[in-house]
Design a protein around this motif. Structure first.
Motif: not given
Length: 509
Positions: A484-509
């Motif tokens: 983004v820094e190399e290819e784009l022109t923009y004012p101020g700053q741009i924050r890059v956030t990577v979200v890695r979310e794990s979910r575990a689910s089971e069904t009770a019978r």
């Protein structure tokens, strides 16, 4: 008859006398010629004697030179014979050396042939070994090399990301919370109104007949107006309005006031235009001074050179990306003062640095160069301290930052110019920039969803937890931020956030 005889005798006597005179004269001439001939003979004899003497001397000198040359020739011949003897001896030695070198070359050729044969055998063995290894590994050499390079690169990235993450964690423990609190408080405590950037001013007229009076007879009024003010006057089909166009906002404001006064007065002619222009220019100058003084009062400063105050006031009519420059400076001064107070620094000094950091924009129409360097030179000329000068010249990183004041001025400038709504850009460029940001993020492996949020100030990347671990998520964030820094022109700053979310689910019978 006697008379005739007398005459005859007289004629004979005269003839005899004449003949005698001729004979005497001839003898005299012959004597003179004999004397000259004798003199010539005498001179010829002397010349012959002298020539004989010269010939004798020349023969003697020639014989002497011949004897000398024969002696020199004999010496040279002896020297040549000695040199020839030495050359013959050297030739014999060279022949012997050449013979030895020839024998050594034959031995080297034989050894080279043996080495070539050995290298050929080693090449065949290497090919056989490679074939055996490729058959055993089911990979070609190029494929194995590419796989090895990829593995080493991935491992290096992973280790570098771990080191960077640890360093960033240690730095953020002490600084992130406080910096966030300082900047958040400064932003929340400040809000200013914004204007729209323009290079055209509109002057409303009481009627369309006023356009003819403005143009004047054969266009003399409009020509005089444009010549005196330096502002283009555009008269089109717009009802009851004309346009003023000029890149210099102060000059355009003077032209606007001049035209408004002329329309209000009704008397429009060249002399009147010049009078009203002078009055309007004086009025705008006073307005600039008053605006500069008001800005100083607003930020709590008093001691400043009058020329700097005037230049500050001129920025009242200057905009950048739709943001009024003078209001931007006042906003930056308040932000810098608040952050300085939180950090225990001198708020007045920081407000001064921030208020003057864009002072060079008042002269960018007249002086070539960056407004940061121009502003620093102006501040130095009018007695500002070196800390203030350095903060001005370094706020766009054209000079290496060396002081805390310069860093805080950069932060205040970025906050004021980069917050949503502060500056204007075209809708097409804005949408294109957001789309490109999302494309850059999607180009990474393991990315599931990408969202450009906060008006393009943040990129939120959702990754697949089974394909990307925590370290790889950090690598993706860093790679996206770099692209983004190399290819784009923009004012101020741009924050890059990577979200890695794990979910575990089971069904009770």
């Amino acid at each position: 008859m006697d008379g005739t005889t007398g005459l005859l005798i007289t004629g004979l006597v005269a003839l005899t006398v004449t003949v005698a005179a001729v004979l005497i004269l001839g003898r005299a001439l012959i004597s003179a010629r004999e004397r000259r001939f004798n003199a010539v003979q005498e001179e010829l004899s002397k010349a012959r004697a002298q020539a004989e003497r010269i010939r004798s001397e020349a023969e003697t000198a020639a014989e002497q030179k011949i004897r000398t040359a024969q002696g020199d020739l004999a010496e040279q011949r002896a020297e040549l014979e000695r040199r020839q003897a030495r050359l013959d001896e050297r030739e014999q030695r060279l022949d012997a050396e050449l013979h030895r070198l020839s024998e050594a070359g034959q031995r080297v050729d034989e050894r080279g042939a043996r080495l070539d044969e050995r290298e050929h055998r080693l090449g065949r063995l290497e090919e056989e070994r490679r074939s055996i290894l490729e058959a055993a590994a089911a990979l070609t050499a190029e494929e194995a090399k590419a796989e090895l390079v990829e593995a080493v690169e991935a491992q290096a990235k992973r280790e570098a990301a771990l080191i960077v993450r640890d360093i960033e964690k240690d730095a953020r423990k002490s600084g992130e919370a406080r910096a966030r609190r300082i900047i958040t408080l400064a932003i929340q405590r400040l809000a200013t109104e914004q204007t729209t950037e323009s290079v055209v001013s509109v002057v409303h007229l009481p009627g369309d007949d006023m356009k003819g009076r403005i143009i004047g007879r054969e266009g003399r009024n409009i020509r005089t107006f444009e010549t005196v003010t330096g502002v283009n006057l555009i008269i089109d089909d717009t009802p009851e309005a004309v346009l003023l166009s000029c890149f210099d906002p102060v000059r355009r404001e003077v032209g606007r006031l001049t035209l408004e006064k002329l329309v209000l007065d009704g008397r429009i002619h060249p002399h009147r235009i010049e009078e009203v222009y002078e009055a309007s220019r004086t009025e705008v100058t006073q307005l600039c001074v008053r605006a500069g003084e008001d800005a100083l009062v607003d930020v709590g400063l008093t001691d400043m050179h009058p020329e700097l105050v005037t230049l500050l006031g001129q920025l009242r009519y200057r905009t950048s990306y739709g943001q009024n420059v003078l209001k931007h400076l006042i906003e930056c001064a308040h932000l810098a003062g608040m952050m300085a107070a939180e950090l225990g620094l001198d708020p007045g000094q920081l407000r001064r640095c921030a208020l003057l950091h864009d002072i060079g924009k008042a002269l960018t129409h007249e002086v070539e160069g960056s407004h940061a360097l121009i502003g620093a030179e102006i501040a130095r000329r009018y007695g500002e301290s070196e800390d203030v000068v350095h903060a001005i010249e370094a706020h766009h990183n054209e000079v290496e930052v060396r002081t805390v004041e310069a860093v805080l001025v950069q932060a205040a400038d970025a906050i004021s110019g980069g917050r949503p709504g502060a500056r204007r850009e075209s809708l097409e460029a804005y949408v294109e920039r957001l789309q490109r940001m999302e494309e850059i993020a999607r180009a990474n492996e393991g990315v599931e969803k990408v969202f450009a949020m906060q008006a393009g100030r943040e990129i939120r990347i959702m990754v697949k937890p089974e394909a990307v671990d925590d370290v790889q998520a950090q690598v993706i964030a860093r790679d996206v931020a770099k692209r983004v820094e190399e290819e784009l022109t923009y004012p101020g700053q741009i924050r890059v956030t990577v979200v890695r979310e794990s979910r575990a689910s089971e069904t009770a019978r």
